[in-house]
Design a protein around this motif. Structure first.
Motif, short mmCIF file in Angstrom:
data_model
loop_
_atom_site.label_atom_id
_atom_site.label_comp_id
_atom_site.label_asym_id
_atom_site.label_seq_id
_atom_site.Cartn_x
_atom_site.Cartn_y
_atom_site.Cartn_z
N GLN B 273 56.98 62.63 -2.82
CA GLN B 273 57.42 62.20 -4.18
C GLN B 273 57.68 63.50 -4.97
O GLN B 273 58.49 63.70 -6.00
CB GLN B 273 56.70 61.16 -4.97
CG GLN B 273 57.05 59.69 -4.16
CD GLN B 273 58.43 59.49 -4.10
OE1 GLN B 273 59.16 59.42 -5.09
NE2 GLN B 273 58.96 58.56 -3.12
N LEU B 275 57.85 66.72 -3.94
CA LEU B 275 59.18 67.76 -3.57
C LEU B 275 60.32 67.03 -4.22
O LEU B 275 61.28 67.73 -4.38
CB LEU B 275 59.07 67.55 -2.04
CG LEU B 275 58.08 68.43 -1.55
CD1 LEU B 275 58.04 68.20 0.03
CD2 LEU B 275 58.21 70.10 -1.99
N PHE B 276 60.60 65.59 -3.95
CA PHE B 276 61.74 65.19 -4.44
C PHE B 276 62.00 65.58 -5.84
O PHE B 276 63.22 65.86 -6.41
CB PHE B 276 61.63 63.39 -4.27
CG PHE B 276 61.79 63.24 -2.68
CD1 PHE B 276 61.12 61.81 -2.35
CD2 PHE B 276 62.63 63.84 -1.96
CE1 PHE B 276 61.20 61.36 -1.16
CE2 PHE B 276 62.59 63.24 -0.42
CZ PHE B 276 62.10 62.16 -0.22
N ALA B 277 60.94 65.26 -6.68
CA ALA B 277 61.09 65.49 -7.90
C ALA B 277 61.58 66.85 -8.46
O ALA B 277 62.39 67.48 -9.06
CB ALA B 277 59.88 65.21 -8.85
N TYR B 279 63.09 69.08 -6.64
CA TYR B 279 64.24 69.65 -6.22
C TYR B 279 65.47 68.76 -6.53
O TYR B 279 66.46 68.81 -6.21
CB TYR B 279 64.31 69.75 -4.66
CG TYR B 279 63.42 71.07 -4.23
CD1 TYR B 279 62.29 70.59 -3.72
CD2 TYR B 279 63.43 72.39 -4.55
CE1 TYR B 279 61.28 71.72 -3.38
CE2 TYR B 279 63.11 73.54 -4.45
CZ TYR B 279 61.63 73.03 -3.89
OH TYR B 279 60.79 74.10 -3.52
N SER B 280 65.10 67.52 -7.32
CA SER B 280 66.25 66.97 -7.99
C SER B 280 66.73 67.37 -9.16
O SER B 280 67.71 66.77 -9.75
CB SER B 280 65.71 65.32 -7.95
OG SER B 280 65.47 64.56 -6.64
N GLY B 282 67.65 70.55 -9.89
CA GLY B 282 68.55 71.47 -10.09
C GLY B 282 67.82 72.65 -10.87
O GLY B 282 66.85 72.76 -11.28
N LEU B 283 68.84 73.77 -11.30
CA LEU B 283 68.40 74.90 -12.10
C LEU B 283 67.85 74.88 -13.10
O LEU B 283 66.85 75.26 -13.81
CB LEU B 283 69.22 75.90 -11.85
CG LEU B 283 69.58 76.66 -10.32
CD1 LEU B 283 70.77 77.78 -10.56
CD2 LEU B 283 68.37 77.25 -10.05
N LEU B 290 65.62 62.59 -19.27
CA LEU B 290 66.88 61.68 -18.40
C LEU B 290 66.36 61.72 -16.96
O LEU B 290 67.23 61.22 -16.24
CB LEU B 290 67.86 62.85 -18.43
CG LEU B 290 68.57 62.80 -19.94
CD1 LEU B 290 69.98 63.66 -20.03
CD2 LEU B 290 68.80 61.27 -20.59
N ARG B 292 63.21 60.99 -13.62
CA ARG B 292 62.47 59.82 -13.51
C ARG B 292 61.14 60.47 -13.08
O ARG B 292 60.78 60.36 -11.80
CB ARG B 292 63.25 59.17 -12.24
CG ARG B 292 64.30 58.30 -12.63
CD ARG B 292 64.51 57.37 -13.98
NE ARG B 292 63.18 56.54 -13.96
CZ ARG B 292 63.68 55.18 -13.85
NH1 ARG B 292 64.71 54.84 -13.65
NH2 ARG B 292 62.49 54.39 -13.79
N PRO B 293 60.63 61.32 -13.78
CA PRO B 293 59.35 61.83 -13.45
C PRO B 293 58.05 61.05 -13.49
O PRO B 293 57.03 60.94 -12.90
CB PRO B 293 58.95 62.90 -14.30
CG PRO B 293 59.49 62.52 -15.65
CD PRO B 293 60.77 61.88 -15.17
N ILE B 296 56.50 59.89 -10.12
CA ILE B 296 55.76 60.78 -9.58
C ILE B 296 54.40 60.23 -9.79
O ILE B 296 53.72 60.14 -10.89
CB ILE B 296 55.81 62.10 -9.77
CG1 ILE B 296 57.19 62.62 -10.09
CG2 ILE B 296 54.96 63.11 -9.10
CD1 ILE B 296 57.43 63.80 -10.84
N GLU B 310 61.40 68.95 -12.37
CA GLU B 310 62.78 67.92 -12.74
C GLU B 310 63.31 67.87 -13.65
O GLU B 310 64.65 67.85 -13.84
CB GLU B 310 61.81 66.45 -12.00
CG GLU B 310 63.22 65.67 -12.01
CD GLU B 310 62.64 64.07 -11.86
OE1 GLU B 310 61.59 63.66 -11.86
OE2 GLU B 310 63.57 63.15 -12.20
N ILE B 314 64.21 74.39 -12.21
CA ILE B 314 63.53 75.30 -11.29
C ILE B 314 63.26 76.44 -12.14
O ILE B 314 62.34 77.08 -12.10
CB ILE B 314 64.14 75.56 -10.18
CG1 ILE B 314 64.41 74.35 -9.23
CG2 ILE B 314 63.55 76.75 -9.48
CD1 ILE B 314 63.02 74.09 -8.50
#
Lengths: 475, 408
Positions: B273, B275-277, B279-280, B282-283, B290, B292-293, B296, B310, B314
């Motif tokens: 979860q 990792l999903f957060a 890289y979901s 974006g930069l 906005l 969905r942390p 996590i 998230e 990044i």
């Protein structure tokens, strides 16, 4: 500070810097190369949460009948399948817990109009509840009446029915049994038994069931025979033949005397067709298979298991077996429907498709599938000859139960031995492939009854007859 | 104003600008509690006040203070976004932290016996650890909290810094006090590993690893015997091997580091979860409020970095990483200007602590190394961590003065 300390501190500084920069590089690398994999991962619920805010598109059949749609119950979106089990193996299911399958999965982006709506969502604030965004609708080539009719004929048998339009490649009906109710509530209650049950209910047999084709494969062997000029040769059929120590018998060991290829196909003679196979040889058979998309990927909007001829080298007995559709040869019912379709269409196999067009929420067409040639499987002359033989099979031969008085039906029966039947634990597979009307085919189909225990002619042909009759009279 | 004055001012303005921008995003996307307006204003005022006050003192490092403020601002905003109540509390901790920083700064100047107090530190450490061991309360899987009435705090936070001070004292006095080679090796060694033992018993894997790595770093610089490092490494390898095989806990963490995809919905849930957060977003992130942390696990504490990646992107995550590196570099630079081993060792230890800790947790949530249960200094939600970290900064601010006070 002495030199030792100074040097050591500097080393420490370097080490920390290197370690931090390495971590930074690692994160950046993942971001650049792997971020979409993470963002689109099926276990990443973010995607589904965006999905909740978009009204998923509707599935229609070719005549506008609604096959799947989304409704709002208590402000939550629910997927409704008006025909319940009927499309469980075509459209599939759409579940927050279990994901999507089949067309719900492969067309997910379109059903949500994801690219456009994702952008729109980003500019809206989550503070407000806005009218939901809409996805696109999908219009299938399926004829709902035909699908329902075919399904009824299958009753509680296991197997598949596929009907195509041979001149376009449109899939008119695709039934796989056993089926299940794709509704979310039902899935939740029955998931374990669906997944772990013996009947493999979740497998769409039309696309992914791999079966030995038995005698329906003889049309392919026969095509090879015609191409090699063996259709004028006379073969001796004494009901059984010993090839390299192994016996090959006709059904009931019936002997037909001296017959040619056409007659042999009509009566489905194992003796003759195995000899023909031996004459055309292993390499030719392999090449024929590939022409008919066996050992090759069959392009389609859904995943079709690859039909396989699994031999590195075929010895004489292998060739004999394969020529009559046995041995290490497995195909899906879809493959055989495509074969019938190619023969019906003067030797040209059209690219199969099930999505006819996609429209947006305003009804405007976004994309339409074009009819495309997939491959030339045989020349028109050969196709005509095989078609002729298949007509005779229905008129005079093993396919009599598919005969319709005022419609020219071309067909081939098949009764395939399989693991279960060889161990006396189940019946043979009953196959029938056909197309009609022969002079200008509008429908090509394949009926497969798994472990039916009866011959293709007895069990599968009548189903095909009813379907053809229904469809052609309906038009 | 000359450039020496201008540059920190620019940094301060940058921090305020960034905070205001984040605040506006919060307002637009989520809406803000009345109390938070007040708190935010107070935070800003305090930061500026702290800035002005520090400028008056020579020997104070303004950048360390600014980096800590920047980190705390980002952390407070993020925690508020995740949970308004906790966000409010975090803002209060932040404000208190600045006060504590000044308090420690003034108080530590008046204590004349820093370098002689190694036994005091040792006693404190053992006491804290023992009390936690016997009276500790288990919250969230780790038995490392002490609860007095309404107040909860984690002694392990303080133990980290006390240990640094102990080592500093020891190395300062070593030449004169202890001639015996064996004791040379034994004392710091046992101090370290006994503490680690306590921590292991309390299931604090992260702090144990932190302590061992810190020990390594400090001894690497201040202990001239190579054999020592060798022994330490051997010990470490034995510990790790034993840990992996004996403690199921650790084995799971390592397995999930190597391949969390094998058990996404079970043991690997947290890291996948995370990792999903990360890289979901974006930069530039999906936007504060906005994303969905909230899905996590432990987003406000261990995985705050993932939540920041998230929603803020990044770039924000990378900036955070570099801010910690900056903190370390500024701090360690100070060491070269100090006269005595005690002060130098303190600085090296404290800054290394911050660097190693932030590295361990960021590496953990990005699957660069196995997850450990420690928090991101200044950013994660947590009163003990915030106050102790600012106290450490306060100590750093007064280290020059302490250095002058020490007699040879």
């Amino acid at each position: 500070m002495n030199e030792f300390e100074r040097k050591r501190i500097n080393n420490l500084i370097w080490m920390i810097c290197i370690v931090f920069i390495t971590l930074l590089t690692y994160i950046s690398y993942l971001q650049v190369f792997k971020s979409s994999k993470f963002a689109q991962h099926p276990f990443n619920r973010r995607k589904y949460m965006i999905e909740e805010k978009i009204t998923r598109g509707t599935f229609y059949d070719r005549n506008g009948t609604v096959l799947a749609k989304s409704e709002f119950v208590d402000e939550k979106q629910e997927r409704v399948y008006p025909f319940k089990n009927l499309y469980s193996h075509v459209i599939g299911y759409n579940s927050k817990i279990y994901g999507n399958s089949l067309l719900e999965s492969s067309l997910n982006e379109q059903l949500l109009n994801f690219k456009d709506n994702q952008r729109r969502l980003a500019t809206l604030s989550s503070k407000y509840s806005y009218p939901t965004l809409k996805g696109n609708d999908v219009h299938l080539t399926i004829d709902n009446d035909l699908q329902m009719f075919s399904n009824r004929l299958m009753k509680s048998k296991k197997g598949a029915v596929i009907a195509l339009n041979p001149s376009t490649g449109e899939v008119l009906a695709m039934v796989s049994k056993p089926d299940f109710n794709p509704d979310g509530k039902y899935l939740k209650e029955n998931w374990e038994s669906l997944v772990e049950g013996d009947d493999a209910v979740l497998v769409p047999r039309a696309l992914q069931g791999l079966y030995p084709p038995g005698s329906v494969f003889k049309v392919i062997t026969a095509a090879g025979g015609v191409e090699k000029g063996l259709d004028s040769k006379i073969f001796r059929d004494q009901g059984k033949i010993i090839i390299n120590g192994q016996e090959i018998r006709n059904a009931g060991s019936k002997a037909y005397g001296d017959i040619d290829l056409a007659k042999a196909l009509e009566v489905s003679s194992n003796v003759v067709l195995s000899q023909i196979g031996l004459e055309i040889g292993a390499e030719y058979i392999k090449e024929l298979c590939e022409r008919f998309m066996i050992n090759k990927a069959l392009p389609f909007e859904l995943n079709i298991s690859t039909g396989r001829l699994s031999y590195k080298n075929m010895d004489i007995n292998d060739i004999a077996a394969v020529s009559i559709g046995q041995g290490r040869l497995v195909v899906t019912p879809f493959h055989m429907a495509m074969a019938a379709s190619a023969i019906a269409n003067d030797g040209i196999m059209q690219k199969p498709f099930i999505v006819s067009k996609i429209t947006n929420s305003e009804g405007e067409s976004i994309s339409t599938t074009r009819v495309e040639n997939l491959a030339r499987v045989m020349s028109k002359e050969v196709a005509d000859k095989i078609e002729d033989m298949m007509e005779r099979c229905v008129k005079y031969g093993t396919g009599k139960k598919a005969f319709i008085p005022n419609i020219r039906v071309a067909g081939k029966t098949g009764t395939a031995q399989n693991e279960k039947s060889l161990m006396k634990k189940g019946g043979e597979h009953a196959w029938f492939i056909a197309f009609a009307p022969a002079e200008n085919p509008k429908i090509a189909l394949c009926v497969l009854l798994e472990n039916e225990g009866q011959s293709g002619g007895a069990a599968a042909a009548p189903i095909a007859r009813e379907i053809i009759e229904y469809y052609l009279n309906k038009k | 104003m000359n450039s020496v004055v201008k540059r920190p001012l620019y940094c301060l303005l940058l921090i305020i600008a960034a905070s205001i921008l984040l605040f506006i995003q919060l307002y637009k996307n989520i809406g803000i509690n009345d109390i938070f307006y007040i708190l935010f204003a107070s935070m800003t005022i305090l930061i500026v006040a702290g800035f002005i006050l520090l400028r008056f003192f020579e020997g104070a490092d303004i950048y360390i203070y600014l980096v800590a403020c920047m980190l705390s601002c980002i952390g407070t905003v993020m925690v508020y976004r995740l949970d308004a109540q906790q966000g409010i509390r975090q803002a209060i901790w932040f404000a208190l932290g600045i006060v504590v920083m000044f308090a420690v700064k003034f108080a530590s100047k008046n204590y004349k016996y820093w370098d002689n107090s190694w036994y005091i530190f040792l006693v404190l450490i053992i006491m804290l650890l023992a009390v936690t061991q016997f009276f500790g309360v288990t919250i969230g899987g780790a038995t490392n909290w002490i609860v007095i009435g309404n107040i909860r705090f984690q002694p392990s936070e303080a133990v980290k810094f006390l240990f640094v001070m102990f080592l500093a004292c020891y190395h300062h006095k070593r030449e004169r006090l202890v001639k015996n080679e064996t004791i040379n090796i034994l004392v710091p060694f046992s101090a370290c590993y006994v503490s680690v033992l306590f921590l292991v018993l309390q299931r604090e894997w992260g702090v144990s690893m932190l302590l061992i790595l810190l020990f390594f770093a400090v001894e690497y610089i201040y202990n001239q015997k190579r054999v020592f490092l060798l022994i330490n490494s051997v010990f470490l390898i034995i510990f790790s091997y034993a840990g992996y095989n004996l403690m199921n806990h650790i084995k799971i963490r390592v397995d999930m580091w190597i391949n969390p995809w094998a058990d996404i919905s079970g043991k690997g849930y947290q890291i996948t979860q995370s990792l999903f957060a990360i890289y979901s977003g974006g930069l530039l992130g999906s936007g504060l409020g906005l994303g969905r942390p909230d899905i996590i696990p432990a987003a406000q504490t261990d995985f705050i970095f993932s939540a920041i990646c998230e929603e803020l992107g990044i770039f924000a995550g990378a900036s955070l990483l570099l801010l910690y590196l900056l903190f370390f570099l500024r701090g360690i630079k100070l060491a070269f200007t100090l006269k005595h081993i005690f002060s130098r060792c303190c600085i090296v230890g404290i800054t290394s602590l911050f660097a190693i800790q932030s590295f361990i947790i960021i590496a953990g949530v990005t699957k660069f190394m196995p997850l450990t249960g420690i928090t991101l200094p200044f950013v994660s939600y947590g009163g003990s961590s915030m106050l102790v970290s600012f106290a450490a900064i306060g100590f750093i601010q007064s280290i020059r003065d302490i250095d002058d006070l020490i007699e040879l």
